[in-house]
Design a protein around this motif. Structure first.
Motif, PDB file in Angstrom:
ATOM      1  N   LEU A  76       7.662  19.613  18.715  1.00 39.70           N
ATOM      2  CA  LEU A  76       8.077  19.899  17.241  1.00 39.70           C
ATOM      3  C   LEU A  76       9.316  19.481  17.113  1.00 39.70           C
ATOM      4  CD1 LEU A  76       5.846  23.225  16.814  1.00 39.70           C
ATOM      5  CD2 LEU A  76       5.063  20.626  15.860  1.00 39.70           C
ATOM      6  N   THR A  77       9.740  19.477  15.706  1.00 37.46           N
ATOM      7  CA  THR A  77      10.987  19.327  15.291  1.00 37.46           C
ATOM      8  C   THR A  77      11.710  20.673  15.544  1.00 37.46           C
ATOM      9  OG1 THR A  77      10.488  17.788  13.667  1.00 37.46           O
ATOM     10  CG2 THR A  77      12.612  18.495  13.486  1.00 37.46           C
ATOM     11  N   SER A  78      12.996  20.631  16.005  1.00 36.04           N
ATOM     12  CA  SER A  78      13.651  21.913  16.291  1.00 36.04           C
ATOM     13  C   SER A  78      14.811  22.377  15.542  1.00 36.04           C
ATOM     14  CB  SER A  78      14.204  21.935  17.756  1.00 36.04           C
ATOM     15  OG  SER A  78      14.961  20.951  18.104  1.00 36.04           O
ATOM     16  N   ASN A  79      15.272  21.258  14.691  1.00 34.62           N
ATOM     17  CA  ASN A  79      16.285  21.559  13.780  1.00 34.62           C
ATOM     18  C   ASN A  79      16.800  20.803  12.677  1.00 34.62           C
ATOM     19  OD1 ASN A  79      17.529  18.934  14.791  1.00 34.62           O
ATOM     20  ND2 ASN A  79      18.396  20.454  16.723  1.00 34.62           N
ATOM     21  N   ASN A  80      17.427  20.968  11.682  1.00 33.15           N
ATOM     22  CA  ASN A  80      17.680  19.932  10.510  1.00 33.15           C
ATOM     23  C   ASN A  80      18.134  18.552  11.122  1.00 33.15           C
ATOM     24  OD1 ASN A  80      17.298  21.910   8.536  1.00 33.15           O
ATOM     25  ND2 ASN A  80      19.158  22.860   8.834  1.00 33.15           N
ATOM     26  N   ALA A  81      18.654  18.392  11.993  1.00 30.78           N
ATOM     27  CA  ALA A  81      18.861  16.842  12.567  1.00 30.78           C
ATOM     28  C   ALA A  81      17.601  16.154  12.976  1.00 30.78           C
ATOM     29  CB  ALA A  81      20.111  16.883  13.851  1.00 30.78           C
ATOM     30  N   GLY A  82      16.492  16.798  13.020  1.00 28.19           N
ATOM     31  CA  GLY A  82      15.325  16.327  13.423  1.00 28.19           C
ATOM     32  C   GLY A  82      14.993  15.914  14.793  1.00 28.19           C
ATOM     33  N   ASP A  83      15.783  16.925  15.789  1.00 24.43           N
ATOM     34  CA  ASP A  83      15.718  16.520  17.008  1.00 24.43           C
ATOM     35  C   ASP A  83      14.377  17.185  17.751  1.00 24.43           C
ATOM     36  OD1 ASP A  83      18.022  15.549  17.323  1.00 24.43           O
ATOM     37  OD2 ASP A  83      19.162  17.554  17.757  1.00 24.43           O
ATOM     38  N   ILE A  84      13.417  16.623  18.560  1.00 29.20           N
ATOM     39  CA  ILE A  84      12.540  17.057  19.079  1.00 29.20           C
ATOM     40  C   ILE A  84      12.507  17.986  20.267  1.00 29.20           C
ATOM     41  CG2 ILE A  84      10.243  16.542  19.845  1.00 29.20           C
ATOM     42  CD1 ILE A  84      10.553  15.941  16.962  1.00 29.20           C
ATOM     43  N   SER A  85      11.876  18.957  20.403  1.00 29.25           N
ATOM     44  CA  SER A  85      11.789  20.036  21.577  1.00 29.25           C
ATOM     45  C   SER A  85      10.350  20.527  21.995  1.00 29.25           C
ATOM     46  CB  SER A  85      12.772  21.117  21.531  1.00 29.25           C
ATOM     47  OG  SER A  85      12.429  21.955  20.473  1.00 29.25           O
ATOM     48  N   LEU A 118      11.362  31.106  15.752  1.00 26.59           N
ATOM     49  CA  LEU A 118       9.908  31.211  15.236  1.00 26.59           C
ATOM     50  C   LEU A 118       9.605  30.252  14.202  1.00 26.59           C
ATOM     51  CD1 LEU A 118       7.048  32.553  14.561  1.00 26.59           C
ATOM     52  CD2 LEU A 118       8.265  34.044  12.800  1.00 26.59           C
ATOM     53  N   LEU A 119       8.654  29.379  14.411  1.00 25.55           N
ATOM     54  CA  LEU A 119       8.398  28.161  13.596  1.00 25.55           C
ATOM     55  C   LEU A 119       6.953  28.771  12.814  1.00 25.55           C
ATOM     56  CD1 LEU A 119       8.364  24.532  14.255  1.00 25.55           C
ATOM     57  CD2 LEU A 119       6.192  25.375  13.151  1.00 25.55           C
ATOM     58  N   ILE A 120       7.085  28.591  11.559  1.00 26.81           N
ATOM     59  CA  ILE A 120       5.857  29.214  10.600  1.00 26.81           C
ATOM     60  C   ILE A 120       5.517  27.466  10.003  1.00 26.81           C
ATOM     61  CG2 ILE A 120       5.434  30.011   8.676  1.00 26.81           C
ATOM     62  CD1 ILE A 120       5.817  32.092  10.687  1.00 26.81           C
ATOM     63  N   GLY A 121       4.370  27.184  10.550  1.00 25.34           N
ATOM     64  CA  GLY A 121       3.912  25.881  10.205  1.00 25.34           C
ATOM     65  C   GLY A 121       2.629  26.007   9.025  1.00 25.34           C
ATOM     66  N   GLY A 122       2.885  25.032   8.323  1.00 24.67           N
ATOM     67  CA  GLY A 122       1.738  24.797   7.458  1.00 24.67           C
ATOM     68  C   GLY A 122       2.055  25.462   5.909  1.00 24.67           C
ATOM     69  N   THR A 123       1.075  25.959   5.214  1.00 24.16           N
ATOM     70  CA  THR A 123       1.304  26.559   4.092  1.00 24.16           C
ATOM     71  C   THR A 123       0.906  27.935   4.066  1.00 24.16           C
ATOM     72  OG1 THR A 123      -1.148  26.007   3.651  1.00 24.16           O
ATOM     73  CG2 THR A 123       0.529  24.292   2.832  1.00 24.16           C
ATOM     74  N   TRP A 124       1.780  28.851   4.614  1.00 26.12           N
ATOM     75  CA  TRP A 124       1.641  30.260   4.592  1.00 26.12           C
ATOM     76  C   TRP A 124       1.983  30.897   3.381  1.00 26.12           C
ATOM     77  CZ3 TRP A 124       2.673  33.752   9.172  1.00 26.12           C
ATOM     78  CH2 TRP A 124       2.230  33.159  10.620  1.00 26.12           C
ATOM     79  N   ASP A 125       0.891  31.680   2.921  1.00 25.54           N
ATOM     80  CA  ASP A 125       0.888  32.247   1.464  1.00 25.54           C
ATOM     81  C   ASP A 125       1.700  33.707   1.201  1.00 25.54           C
ATOM     82  OD1 ASP A 125      -0.721  30.003   0.435  1.00 25.54           O
ATOM     83  OD2 ASP A 125      -1.916  30.739   1.954  1.00 25.54           O
ATOM     84  N   VAL A 152       5.608  29.784   3.136  1.00 25.84           N
ATOM     85  CA  VAL A 152       6.198  28.711   3.240  1.00 25.84           C
ATOM     86  C   VAL A 152       5.360  27.674   2.693  1.00 25.84           C
ATOM     87  CG1 VAL A 152       7.498  29.283   5.341  1.00 25.84           C
ATOM     88  CG2 VAL A 152       5.159  28.133   5.654  1.00 25.84           C
ATOM     89  N   GLY A 153       5.938  26.397   2.232  1.00 28.18           N
ATOM     90  CA  GLY A 153       5.101  25.308   1.575  1.00 28.18           C
ATOM     91  C   GLY A 153       4.554  25.524   0.114  1.00 28.18           C
ATOM     92  N   ARG A 154       4.561  26.782  -0.237  1.00 25.33           N
ATOM     93  CA  ARG A 154       3.891  26.869  -1.667  1.00 25.33           C
ATOM     94  C   ARG A 154       4.790  27.780  -2.507  1.00 25.33           C
ATOM     95  NH1 ARG A 154      -2.352  27.899  -1.563  1.00 25.33           N
ATOM     96  NH2 ARG A 154      -2.042  27.709  -3.789  1.00 25.33           N
ATOM     97  N   PHE A 184      15.068  24.260   7.486  1.00 26.40           N
ATOM     98  CA  PHE A 184      14.149  23.516   6.679  1.00 26.40           C
ATOM     99  C   PHE A 184      13.646  21.975   6.893  1.00 26.40           C
ATOM    100  CE2 PHE A 184      16.552  26.455   3.975  1.00 26.40           C
ATOM    101  CZ  PHE A 184      15.588  27.117   2.917  1.00 26.40           C
ATOM    102  N   PHE A 185      12.362  21.737   6.989  1.00 29.53           N
ATOM    103  CA  PHE A 185      12.224  20.328   7.052  1.00 29.53           C
ATOM    104  C   PHE A 185      11.395  19.641   5.502  1.00 29.53           C
ATOM    105  CE2 PHE A 185      10.323  22.325  11.568  1.00 29.53           C
ATOM    106  CZ  PHE A 185      11.686  21.794  11.970  1.00 29.53           C
ATOM    107  N   GLY A 186      12.140  18.755   5.279  1.00 26.96           N
ATOM    108  CA  GLY A 186      12.058  18.174   4.021  1.00 26.96           C
ATOM    109  C   GLY A 186      11.870  19.111   2.892  1.00 26.96           C
ATOM    110  N   GLY A 187      12.829  20.002   2.815  1.00 28.82           N
ATOM    111  CA  GLY A 187      12.851  21.034   1.874  1.00 28.82           C
ATOM    112  C   GLY A 187      11.844  22.116   1.729  1.00 28.82           C
ATOM    113  N   ILE A 188      11.122  22.254   3.029  1.00 26.38           N
ATOM    114  CA  ILE A 188      10.108  23.268   3.183  1.00 26.38           C
ATOM    115  C   ILE A 188      10.682  24.334   4.357  1.00 26.38           C
ATOM    116  CG2 ILE A 188       7.493  23.776   4.027  1.00 26.38           C
ATOM    117  CD1 ILE A 188       6.834  21.330   2.800  1.00 26.38           C
ATOM    118  N   PRO A 189      10.937  25.569   3.772  1.00 21.25           N
ATOM    119  CA  PRO A 189      11.161  26.637   4.864  1.00 21.25           C
ATOM    120  C   PRO A 189      10.412  26.597   6.025  1.00 21.25           C
ATOM    121  CG  PRO A 189      10.455  27.666   2.912  1.00 21.25           C
ATOM    122  CD  PRO A 189      10.485  26.199   2.766  1.00 21.25           C
TER     123      PRO A 189
END
Length: 275
Positions: A76-85, A118-125, A152-154, A184-189
Motif C-alpha cells: 500500500l502507499t505509505s506517504n504523501n510522496a506515493g512510496d509503496i511499502s 494506522l491506514l484507514i482504507g475505503g469509506t469509513w463513516d 474517511v472518504g465521505r 492524505f491520498f488524493g485529498g482523502i485522509p
C-alpha cells in the motif's frame, strides 16, 4: 644565653614539625573533600543522563509478521510522496477484524510505549449514517488505548468522527471527518500516526504480566469489504521520560556539592590561621 639559644632552637624545631604536620593535615583534608566533590559530581551525572528506551518488539512487515496471529500482508502507499511499502493487512482483508500481537518476557509493573501507523482504507463513516465505524487498540493489561470512530472518504466538511489526537478514546465529542490525519491520498485522509510525529497521541500500557496481548480491531456497521484497516511500523518499547528528564541537578547531589565547596573554603581559612 646558652639556655636561651637551646630554647630558641627547640622552638624553631617545634614550629618546623608543626608546619610539616599541618601540611599533612591539609593534604588529607583536601583529598577527602576532593573525593566528596567527585562523588557529588557522579551523582549529578546519574540524574542528568536521561533514561534510554529499550525496544522489546519492532516490525515493518517487509519480511515477516512475527508475533501476530496473521500472515496477511500487502503493498500500500505509505506517504504523501506515493512510496509503496508492505503493510500488515495490506491485502485489504481486515474488515470487521481483530488481530493479535503477543509480547513475552515483559517486566511486571513496567510501562511500555506503543508506536504504529494506522491506514484507514475505503469509506469509513465515523459516527454518521451507515456507521458507526470503529477502530480499537486494546491492551490485556490496561484496557482500551484507542476506541473511537473514524471518518474517511465521505462528508469531509461534517463532524462525523469521535477520534482526535487529543481524544484517542473517543470521549471528546464529534470532530470533523479525518481529524488528526497525517497522510492524505488524493485529498482523502488515510494514515494516522501513533507514538510519533508532532501532536500525535502517545499510547502506553503498564504490564501486569510477563505476557501481553495487544488487539488491533475494526468494527464496521455495514460490514462491506471496502472499509478496511492496515498497520505498519509497529514498535513497542520501555517507557521513555521525554520532556521530564532535566539537565538541572537534583537537590540532594547539588547540596552535597555545595557543602563540599563550603568545607573547602572554611578549611583554607582555618589552616591559614594556624600557619
Amino acid at each position: 644565653l646558652q639556655a636561651y639559644s637551646i630554647g630558641r632552637s627547640n622552638f624553631i624545631k617545634y614550629l618546623f614539625h608543626m608546619r610539616r604536620d599541618v601540611m599533612k593535615i591539609k593534604k588529607v583534608i583536601f583529598k577527602n573533600i576532593f573525593t566528596g566533590i567527585c562523588a557529588a559530581g557522579a551523582l549529578m551525572m546519574v540524574n542528568i543522563i536521561p533514561a534510554q528506551a529499550v525496544v522489546v518488539y519492532s516490525n515493518d512487515f517487509e519480511t515477516d509478521t512475527n508475533g501476530f496471529n496473521t500472515t496477511a500482508r500487502g503493498s500500500l502507499t505509505s506517504n504523501n510522496a506515493g512510496d509503496i511499502s508492505i503493510w500488515l493487512g495490506g491485502d485489504r482483508s481486515f474488515t470487521n477484524k481483530s488481530i493479535y500481537l503477543t509480547l513475552t518476557g515483559l517486566t511486571v509493573g513496567n510501562t511500555y510505549d506503543v508506536m504504529f501507523d494506522l491506514l484507514i482504507g475505503g469509506t469509513w463513516d465515523g459516527s454518521w449514517s451507515f456507521g458507526p465505524d470503529y477502530f480499537r487498540l486494546l491492551s490485556s493489561s490496561s484496557g482500551a488505548l484507542v476506541n473511537a470512530t473514524f471518518g474517511v472518504g465521505r462528508a469531509p466538511t461534517r463532524k462525523t468522527q469521535t477520534y482526535s489526537d487529543a481524544n484517542p478514546l473517543g470521549d471528546g465529542g464529534l470532530f470533523f471527518h479525518g481529524e488528526g490525519v497525517d497522510v492524505f491520498f488524493g485529498g482523502i485522509p488515510s494514515i494516522f500516526y501513533f507514538g510519533h510525529g508532532a501532536g500525535n497521541p502517545l499510547l502506553s500500557f503498564t504490564a501486569n504480566s510477563m505476557t501481553e496481548t495487544l488487539t488491533f480491531q475494526s468494527s464496521d456497521w455495514q460490514g462491506i469489504s471496502d472499509e478496511f484497516f492496515a498497520i505498519d511500523n509497529v514498535v513497542i518499547s520501555t517507557k521513555t521520560q521525554s520532556g521530564t528528564t532535566s539537565s538541572v541537578p537534583e537537590p540532594a547531589p547539588l547540596a552535597l556539592l555545595g557543602l563540599g565547596l563550603m568545607g573547602l573554603a572554611v578549611m583554607r581559612i582555618f589552616l591559614s590561621r594556624i600557619q
